[in-house]
Motif scaffolding. Structure first.
Motif, short mmCIF file in Angstrom:
data_model
loop_
_atom_site.label_atom_id
_atom_site.label_comp_id
_atom_site.label_asym_id
_atom_site.label_seq_id
_atom_site.Cartn_x
_atom_site.Cartn_y
_atom_site.Cartn_z
N UNK A 1 0.83 -1.20 0.00
CA UNK A 1 0.00 0.00 0.00
C UNK A 1 0.87 1.26 0.00
N UNK A 2 0.58 2.20 -0.89
CA UNK A 2 1.36 3.45 -0.97
C UNK A 2 0.77 4.47 0.01
N UNK A 3 1.37 4.50 1.19
CA UNK A 3 0.85 5.38 2.24
C UNK A 3 0.97 6.85 1.87
N UNK A 4 2.06 7.22 1.22
CA UNK A 4 2.29 8.61 0.88
C UNK A 4 1.19 9.14 -0.05
N UNK A 5 0.90 8.39 -1.10
CA UNK A 5 -0.14 8.81 -2.05
C UNK A 5 -1.50 8.86 -1.36
N UNK A 6 -1.79 7.85 -0.55
CA UNK A 6 -3.08 7.77 0.13
C UNK A 6 -3.27 8.94 1.10
N UNK A 7 -2.23 9.24 1.87
CA UNK A 7 -2.34 10.33 2.85
C UNK A 7 -2.46 11.68 2.16
N UNK A 8 -1.72 11.88 1.07
CA UNK A 8 -1.82 13.14 0.34
C UNK A 8 -3.22 13.30 -0.26
N UNK A 9 -3.78 12.21 -0.77
CA UNK A 9 -5.14 12.25 -1.31
C UNK A 9 -6.15 12.59 -0.22
N UNK A 10 -5.94 12.01 0.96
CA UNK A 10 -6.84 12.30 2.08
C UNK A 10 -6.72 13.76 2.51
N UNK A 11 -5.50 14.28 2.49
CA UNK A 11 -5.28 15.68 2.85
C UNK A 11 -5.99 16.61 1.88
N UNK A 12 -5.86 16.34 0.58
CA UNK A 12 -6.53 17.15 -0.45
C UNK A 12 -8.04 17.13 -0.23
N UNK A 13 -8.57 15.94 0.08
CA UNK A 13 -10.01 15.81 0.32
C UNK A 13 -10.45 16.72 1.46
N UNK A 14 -9.69 16.70 2.57
CA UNK A 14 -10.10 17.49 3.72
C UNK A 14 -9.89 18.99 3.51
N UNK A 15 -8.91 19.37 2.73
CA UNK A 15 -8.74 20.79 2.39
C UNK A 15 -9.95 21.26 1.59
N UNK A 16 -10.36 20.45 0.62
CA UNK A 16 -11.55 20.79 -0.17
C UNK A 16 -12.80 20.83 0.70
N UNK A 17 -12.90 19.86 1.60
CA UNK A 17 -14.06 19.80 2.49
C UNK A 17 -14.09 20.99 3.44
N UNK A 18 -12.91 21.38 3.88
CA UNK A 18 -12.80 22.55 4.76
C UNK A 18 -13.29 23.81 4.06
N UNK A 19 -12.92 23.95 2.78
CA UNK A 19 -13.37 25.09 2.00
C UNK A 19 -14.89 25.06 1.84
N UNK A 20 -15.43 23.86 1.60
CA UNK A 20 -16.88 23.72 1.44
C UNK A 20 -17.61 24.10 2.73
N UNK A 21 -17.09 23.61 3.85
CA UNK A 21 -17.72 23.91 5.13
C UNK A 21 -17.59 25.40 5.47
N UNK A 22 -16.44 25.98 5.11
CA UNK A 22 -16.25 27.42 5.35
C UNK A 22 -17.26 28.24 4.56
#
Length: 251
Positions: free
Chosen positions: A73-94
């Motif tokens: 499992x590529x942890x680096x790619x997975x974690x970066x993808x999760x980070x992007x998701x939450x940044x986008x979600x943060x913008x949506x919630x803001x």
């Protein structure tokens, strides 16, 4: 080995949740008692900590299962993808937070009229933001654009914006009063005090802004919150009375 009830007590994870983890193959207990109760090893407990950590940063249980079971499992790619998701979600919630704040403030301006506030905010949301910005830049000088940033905002949560909103709401509630009444004059006095605090020696900008405010078309082009003409006329009459009384008191 640790009994399932003790694991639940130590980790604050319910027995039901632990059983669910076992059923879906996420965390299978190493052993069981003669009575069929699950027993967890130290390795199981470490894995459980990993599961709770990954769950806490937003991963779904199936994703966690895949991550912990796949040695490639590529942890680096997975974690970066999760980070992007939450940044986008943060913008949506803001954005949702700002819209909720704008609606709350709109209702305050409208003296509690929820339907009117919603109608006006829908009208505002339909305006072309690029055209608004272009019109504003063409209408004002660089210095005036800097002053523009100090104006109270419908989405603002700062005390200054909230007080302006409250004052506008008070004006609307007292529209049937005589503009010369003490109550209305006190509101105008406070408005002028706030104007002086923020825009002292900027009379030219304030006059220009007021002239624009009195024109529905100009106000719309600037993206200003819609205020009925009768409210603006009432405020202007009350202001003229206030200024006239000040002049009389100084002569």
């Amino acid at each position: 080995m640790i009994h399932i009830k003790e694991v639940a007590k130590q980790t604050k994870i319910t027995v039901r949740t632990l059983r669910h983890y076992d059923q879906i193959g996420l965390l299978t207990a190493t052993s069981k008692t003669e009575g069929g109760h699950r027993l967890y090893s130290d390795e199981d407990m470490k894995k459980l900590q990993q599961i709770q950590f990954l769950k806490g940063i937003g991963y779904r249980l199936q994703d966690i299962k895949d991550m912990l079971s796949d040695s490639k499992w590529n942890w680096s790619i997975s974690l970066k993808s999760q980070l992007v998701y939450f940044i986008d979600e943060q913008e949506r919630l803001k954005s949702i937070e700002s819209s909720l704040r704008e609606l709350i403030n709109g209702i305050a301006v409208e003296g509690g009229d929820e339907s009117l506030a919603v109608q006006k905010l829908i009208q505002l949301s339909n305006w072309d933001k690029t055209r608004l910005r272009t019109f504003r830049e063409n209408m004002f000088t660089d210095k005036e654009l800097e002053l523009w940033t100090r104006l109270p905002k419908m989405r603002g949560e700062d005390p200054d914006s909230l007080e302006w909103i409250a004052l506008l709401g008070q004006i609307k509630r007292h529209m049937r009063d005589d503009p010369a009444s003490v109550r209305v004059q006190n509101i105008i006095r406070r408005m002028l005090e706030k104007q002086m605090d923020e825009f002292k020696y900027e009379d030219e900008f304030i006059d220009k802004l007021w002239d624009i405010r009195k024109s529905p078309k100009q106000s719309e082009k600037l993206g200003l919150y819609p205020i009925e003409q009768e409210v603006l006329d009432f405020m202007e009459r009350a202001y003229e009375i206030y200024i006239s009384s000040l002049q009389k008191s100084t002569t």
